[in-house]
Design a protein around this motif. Structure first.
Motif, short mmCIF file in Angstrom:
data_model
loop_
_atom_site.label_atom_id
_atom_site.label_comp_id
_atom_site.label_asym_id
_atom_site.label_seq_id
_atom_site.Cartn_x
_atom_site.Cartn_y
_atom_site.Cartn_z
N PHE A 92 44.37 24.15 50.16
CA PHE A 92 43.01 24.06 50.84
C PHE A 92 43.34 25.84 52.16
CE2 PHE A 92 41.30 20.04 50.90
CZ PHE A 92 40.25 20.05 52.15
N ILE A 93 44.18 26.19 51.77
CA ILE A 93 44.78 28.03 51.94
C ILE A 93 45.12 28.70 51.13
CG2 ILE A 93 46.69 28.71 52.84
CD1 ILE A 93 48.28 27.13 54.28
N GLU A 94 44.73 28.48 49.80
CA GLU A 94 44.50 29.20 48.51
C GLU A 94 42.32 29.44 48.92
OE1 GLU A 94 46.27 27.71 45.39
OE2 GLU A 94 48.47 28.36 45.77
N GLU A 95 42.07 28.17 48.94
CA GLU A 95 40.47 28.42 48.94
C GLU A 95 39.89 29.40 50.01
OE1 GLU A 95 38.67 27.92 45.90
OE2 GLU A 95 40.96 28.25 45.35
N GLN A 96 40.74 29.15 50.62
CA GLN A 96 40.24 29.85 52.28
C GLN A 96 38.93 28.36 52.74
OE1 GLN A 96 39.44 33.79 52.65
NE2 GLN A 96 40.75 34.10 51.31
N ALA A 97 39.89 26.80 53.07
CA ALA A 97 38.54 26.25 53.31
C ALA A 97 38.55 25.86 54.61
CB ALA A 97 39.14 24.69 52.72
N ALA A 98 38.86 26.55 55.43
CA ALA A 98 38.42 26.28 56.92
C ALA A 98 38.42 27.04 57.42
CB ALA A 98 39.83 26.42 57.59
N GLN A 99 37.71 27.52 58.70
CA GLN A 99 36.71 28.23 59.10
C GLN A 99 37.41 28.13 60.66
OE1 GLN A 99 32.52 28.94 58.58
NE2 GLN A 99 32.28 30.19 59.93
N CYS A 103 38.14 20.26 61.59
CA CYS A 103 38.06 18.80 60.49
C CYS A 103 39.55 19.40 59.49
CB CYS A 103 36.75 19.43 59.90
SG CYS A 103 36.21 20.45 58.87
N MET A 104 39.83 20.19 59.32
CA MET A 104 40.81 20.41 58.16
C MET A 104 42.25 18.91 57.71
SD MET A 104 40.33 22.51 55.93
CE MET A 104 38.88 22.19 56.81
N ASN A 105 42.43 18.25 59.34
CA ASN A 105 43.03 17.39 59.50
C ASN A 105 42.80 16.80 59.00
OD1 ASN A 105 45.28 15.73 60.31
ND2 ASN A 105 43.74 14.61 61.15
N GLY A 106 41.18 15.64 59.09
CA GLY A 106 41.02 14.68 58.79
C GLY A 106 39.83 15.39 57.25
N MET A 107 39.89 16.63 56.30
CA MET A 107 39.19 16.82 55.10
C MET A 107 41.37 16.98 54.39
SD MET A 107 36.55 17.45 54.91
CE MET A 107 34.93 18.02 55.23
N HIS A 140 31.65 23.62 53.10
CA HIS A 140 31.98 22.18 52.68
C HIS A 140 32.08 22.70 50.65
CE1 HIS A 140 30.03 20.40 55.68
NE2 HIS A 140 30.21 19.58 55.46
N THR A 141 31.41 24.22 50.33
CA THR A 141 31.86 24.10 48.76
C THR A 141 32.91 24.71 48.90
OG1 THR A 141 31.40 26.22 49.47
CG2 THR A 141 29.53 25.00 48.25
N ARG A 142 33.53 25.53 49.50
CA ARG A 142 35.41 25.76 49.70
C ARG A 142 35.73 24.50 49.82
NH1 ARG A 142 35.64 31.34 53.29
NH2 ARG A 142 34.22 32.61 52.06
N ILE A 143 35.87 23.18 50.38
CA ILE A 143 36.84 22.72 50.83
C ILE A 143 36.45 21.91 49.99
CG2 ILE A 143 35.86 20.34 51.86
CD1 ILE A 143 35.73 21.57 54.59
N ILE A 144 35.52 21.27 48.40
CA ILE A 144 35.57 20.71 47.20
C ILE A 144 36.12 21.72 46.05
CG2 ILE A 144 33.94 20.35 45.36
CD1 ILE A 144 31.65 19.91 47.37
N SER A 145 36.37 22.43 46.34
CA SER A 145 37.09 23.85 45.64
C SER A 145 38.87 22.98 45.53
CB SER A 145 36.71 25.00 45.54
OG SER A 145 35.77 25.20 44.99
N ALA A 146 38.49 22.80 46.71
CA ALA A 146 40.53 22.93 47.13
C ALA A 146 40.35 22.13 46.88
CB ALA A 146 40.81 22.76 49.04
#
Length: 157
Positions: A92-99, A103-107, A140-146
């Motif tokens: 999640f860090i590497e894909e910069q999935a958070a803005q 929601c990151m805890n739940g994701m 969402h696209t970054r989250i899926i990638s992560a």
């Protein structure tokens, strides 16, 4: 009315004097000072409060603390081992999935639960697993990638 609740959280046994009907989320945040799970809605609609109960992601805002005592509870704070982030956290860090990050805890907790059961999920399976977590930032696209990256990391470790 309070009672002694013995609960295992992040591998440690805790004895907490609390109202048995108090939501697990409150026990985790207020009594154990764990800040991974967030208060979002309080009615199981946003996923910000997700924890793992015996490895399955569940919303901690609607589970009474006394009911959770029969499970091994893992929070975001407990995923790292020996000073090293969990592969899901790393991805999640590497894909910069958070803005905004709310929601990151739940994701992350939902992704961890998914990957424990399915080592190579499809995009649709990832979306389905994360469906209980509300994200308004549009990452969402970054989250899926992560999640895919985490699956690969776990396969290679």
């Amino acid at each position: 009315m309070t009672e002694l609740i013995t609960i295992k959280v992040n591998g440690k046994v805790h004895n907490v004097e609390a109202d048995p009907e108090m939501p697990l989320l409150y026990l985790l945040r207020n009594d154990l000072r764990l800040n991974g799970p967030k208060y979002g809605c309080g009615i199981e609609r946003c996923g910000s409060c997700m924890v793992l109960l015996n490895g399955k992601s569940q919303p901690s805002c609607v589970i009474p603390a006394s009911s959770a005592a029969v499970y091994e509870v893992t929070t975001l704070d407990g995923l790292a081992k020996n000073g090293r982030l969990d592969p899901v956290q790393e991805a999640f860090i590497e894909e910069q999935a958070a803005q905004c990050g709310y929601c990151m805890n739940g994701m992350i907790m939902s992704a961890k639960s998914l990957l424990a059961e399915n080592k190579n999920p499809s995009d649709e399976q990832i979306r389905q697993a994360l469906n209980r977590v509300l994200c308004r930032c549009g990452t969402h696209t970054r989250i899926i990638s992560a999640v895919k990256k985490a699956a690969a990391k776990m396969k290679n470790s």
